[in-house]
Design a protein around this motif. Structure first.
Motif, mmCIF file in Angstrom:
data_model
loop_
_atom_site.group_PDB
_atom_site.id
_atom_site.type_symbol
_atom_site.label_atom_id
_atom_site.label_comp_id
_atom_site.label_asym_id
_atom_site.label_seq_id
_atom_site.Cartn_x
_atom_site.Cartn_y
_atom_site.Cartn_z
ATOM 1 N N ALA A 15 0.859 -1.181 0.102
ATOM 2 C CA ALA A 15 0.023 -0.114 0.008
ATOM 3 C C ALA A 15 0.745 1.224 -0.098
ATOM 4 O O ALA A 15 0.651 2.347 -0.549
ATOM 5 C CB ALA A 15 -0.951 -0.044 1.314
ATOM 6 N N GLU A 16 2.080 1.201 0.712
ATOM 7 C CA GLU A 16 2.784 2.193 0.688
ATOM 8 C C GLU A 16 3.661 2.535 -0.722
ATOM 9 O O GLU A 16 4.144 3.706 -0.651
ATOM 10 C CB GLU A 16 3.892 2.263 1.905
ATOM 11 N N ARG A 17 3.782 1.686 -1.410
ATOM 12 C CA ARG A 17 4.390 1.664 -2.585
ATOM 13 C C ARG A 17 3.608 1.839 -3.735
ATOM 14 O O ARG A 17 3.991 1.936 -5.006
ATOM 15 C CB ARG A 17 5.399 0.415 -2.714
ATOM 16 N N ILE A 18 2.177 1.855 -3.543
ATOM 17 C CA ILE A 18 1.163 1.911 -4.668
ATOM 18 C C ILE A 18 1.432 2.660 -5.716
ATOM 19 O O ILE A 18 1.458 2.725 -7.073
ATOM 20 C CB ILE A 18 -0.138 1.875 -4.244
ATOM 21 N N ASP A 19 1.869 4.235 -5.431
ATOM 22 C CA ASP A 19 1.920 5.339 -6.277
ATOM 23 C C ASP A 19 3.107 4.697 -7.403
ATOM 24 O O ASP A 19 3.005 4.945 -8.802
ATOM 25 C CB ASP A 19 2.356 6.612 -5.835
ATOM 26 N N ALA A 22 2.526 1.825 -9.696
ATOM 27 C CA ALA A 22 1.574 1.945 -10.638
ATOM 28 C C ALA A 22 2.429 2.847 -11.820
ATOM 29 O O ALA A 22 2.098 2.303 -12.870
ATOM 30 C CB ALA A 22 0.125 2.714 -10.289
ATOM 31 N N GLU A 23 3.197 3.800 -11.354
ATOM 32 C CA GLU A 23 3.773 4.713 -12.264
ATOM 33 C C GLU A 23 4.778 3.700 -13.128
ATOM 34 O O GLU A 23 4.738 4.198 -14.453
ATOM 35 C CB GLU A 23 4.459 5.707 -11.645
ATOM 36 N N GLU A 24 5.455 3.037 -12.408
ATOM 37 C CA GLU A 24 6.731 2.190 -13.240
ATOM 38 C C GLU A 24 5.964 1.113 -14.050
ATOM 39 O O GLU A 24 6.480 1.136 -15.207
ATOM 40 C CB GLU A 24 7.320 1.602 -12.127
ATOM 41 N N THR A 25 4.813 0.780 -13.704
ATOM 42 C CA THR A 25 4.067 -0.382 -14.411
ATOM 43 C C THR A 25 3.694 0.395 -15.792
ATOM 44 O O THR A 25 3.810 0.034 -16.831
ATOM 45 C CB THR A 25 3.264 -1.002 -13.696
ATOM 46 N N GLY A 117 7.793 -5.001 -5.489
ATOM 47 C CA GLY A 117 7.949 -3.742 -4.473
ATOM 48 C C GLY A 117 8.799 -4.300 -3.231
ATOM 49 O O GLY A 117 9.038 -5.612 -3.033
ATOM 50 N N GLY A 118 9.204 -3.444 -2.614
ATOM 51 C CA GLY A 118 9.989 -3.907 -1.537
ATOM 52 C C GLY A 118 10.471 -2.744 -0.821
ATOM 53 O O GLY A 118 10.340 -1.669 -1.207
ATOM 54 N N ARG A 119 11.333 -2.891 0.280
ATOM 55 C CA ARG A 119 12.009 -1.993 1.049
ATOM 56 C C ARG A 119 13.374 -2.261 1.231
ATOM 57 O O ARG A 119 13.753 -3.520 1.261
ATOM 58 C CB ARG A 119 11.251 -1.822 2.482
ATOM 59 N N LYS A 120 13.896 -1.256 1.555
ATOM 60 C CA LYS A 120 15.551 -1.439 1.942
ATOM 61 C C LYS A 120 15.636 -2.163 3.067
ATOM 62 O O LYS A 120 14.971 -1.957 4.079
ATOM 63 C CB LYS A 120 16.426 -0.070 2.105
ATOM 64 N N ARG A 121 16.571 -3.206 2.889
ATOM 65 C CA ARG A 121 16.899 -4.019 4.156
ATOM 66 C C ARG A 121 18.373 -4.426 4.126
ATOM 67 O O ARG A 121 19.052 -4.611 3.106
ATOM 68 C CB ARG A 121 15.962 -5.237 4.180
ATOM 69 N N SER A 122 18.730 -4.565 5.368
ATOM 70 C CA SER A 122 20.268 -4.609 5.366
ATOM 71 C C SER A 122 20.718 -6.152 4.796
ATOM 72 O O SER A 122 19.746 -6.857 5.114
ATOM 73 C CB SER A 122 20.801 -4.776 6.723
ATOM 74 N N PRO A 123 21.717 -6.449 4.624
ATOM 75 C CA PRO A 123 22.026 -8.134 4.160
ATOM 76 C C PRO A 123 21.750 -8.702 5.221
ATOM 77 O O PRO A 123 21.398 -9.938 5.205
ATOM 78 C CB PRO A 123 23.654 -7.861 4.029
ATOM 79 N N THR A 124 22.103 -8.342 6.607
ATOM 80 C CA THR A 124 21.834 -9.344 7.804
ATOM 81 C C THR A 124 20.095 -9.412 7.854
ATOM 82 O O THR A 124 19.770 -10.657 8.101
ATOM 83 C CB THR A 124 22.179 -8.662 9.055
ATOM 84 N N THR A 145 11.749 -5.679 -12.518
ATOM 85 C CA THR A 145 11.841 -4.278 -11.899
ATOM 86 C C THR A 145 11.745 -4.321 -10.392
ATOM 87 O O THR A 145 10.771 -4.696 -9.970
ATOM 88 C CB THR A 145 10.934 -3.396 -12.477
ATOM 89 N N PHE A 146 12.633 -3.704 -9.604
ATOM 90 C CA PHE A 146 12.491 -3.489 -8.003
ATOM 91 C C PHE A 146 11.921 -2.160 -7.718
ATOM 92 O O PHE A 146 12.819 -1.120 -8.359
ATOM 93 C CB PHE A 146 13.689 -4.079 -7.388
ATOM 94 N N VAL A 147 10.935 -1.960 -7.342
ATOM 95 C CA VAL A 147 10.336 -0.640 -7.061
ATOM 96 C C VAL A 147 10.460 -0.401 -5.363
ATOM 97 O O VAL A 147 9.711 -1.331 -4.761
ATOM 98 C CB VAL A 147 8.870 -0.360 -7.633
ATOM 99 N N ARG A 148 10.902 0.695 -5.142
ATOM 100 C CA ARG A 148 11.050 0.992 -3.620
ATOM 101 C C ARG A 148 9.864 2.090 -3.391
ATOM 102 O O ARG A 148 9.861 2.986 -4.125
ATOM 103 C CB ARG A 148 12.338 1.364 -3.116
ATOM 104 N N ALA A 149 9.342 2.214 -2.288
ATOM 105 C CA ALA A 149 8.880 3.309 -1.878
ATOM 106 C C ALA A 149 9.397 4.462 -1.935
ATOM 107 O O ALA A 149 10.677 4.621 -1.579
ATOM 108 C CB ALA A 149 7.954 3.167 -0.490
#
Length: 152
Positions: A15-19, A22-25, A117-124, A145-149
């Motif tokens: 939901a936080e990445r929907i904009d 949608a835009e990238e797609t 979509g995804g969020r930034k996450r550390s390797p750990t 294609t990876f899309v971050r919020a």
């Protein structure tokens, strides 16, 4: 390689990445004329919760994962945006492990591109909690294609 089918992976946390999703797609599907497959994967618990939250009468009808996906708020918002942009789409729901089912769905629909979509996450964090996006990027047979919020 022509892009005819784009699988847009949508999940509970998108939901936080929907904009951006949608835009990238739309940016790819519009010029190529590709059909967008909106794929929503539910774990068994997510599926059961969605059945309750969306007020399906499971005693009167058989409810498929496609039915649940069609009524999910994030999917409805995406379809509204695709309608506004004159993008063709179909909706598929699946129940199971997110990454595995998305990779399977990409194969089933013969996706030329997969948007996740995804969020930034550390390797750990990835090692401890896993990452659906990482699994999809490593296992999918098409470009991802990876899309971050937005991080404003």
């Amino acid at each position: 390689m022509a892009i005819e089918t784009i699988l847009l992976a949508v999940g509970a946390g998108d939901a936080e990445r929907i904009d951006r999703l949608a835009e990238e797609t739309i940016d790819v599907a519009g010029p190529t004329g590709a059909t967008v497959v909106i794929g929503h994967v539910f774990t068994k618990d997510e599926y059961d919760d969605a059945l309750d939250n969306l007020d399906f009468d499971i005693t009167a009808e058989e409810v498929s994962a496609d039915d649940v996906a069609r009524r999910h708020a994030t999917v409805r918002e995406l379809t509204r945006r695709f309608d506004d942009a004159d993008i063709d789409y179909v909706i598929h729901g699946r129940v199971g492990h997110h990454g595995e089912k998305l990779v399977e769905l990409a194969g089933e629909v013969d996706a030329d591109r997969l948007v996740v979509g995804g969020r930034k996450r550390s390797p750990t964090g990835k090692a401890v909690f896993g990452s659906v996006a990482q699994e999809v990027m490593l296992e999918a047979s098409c470009p991802v294609t990876f899309v971050r919020a937005d991080t404003k």
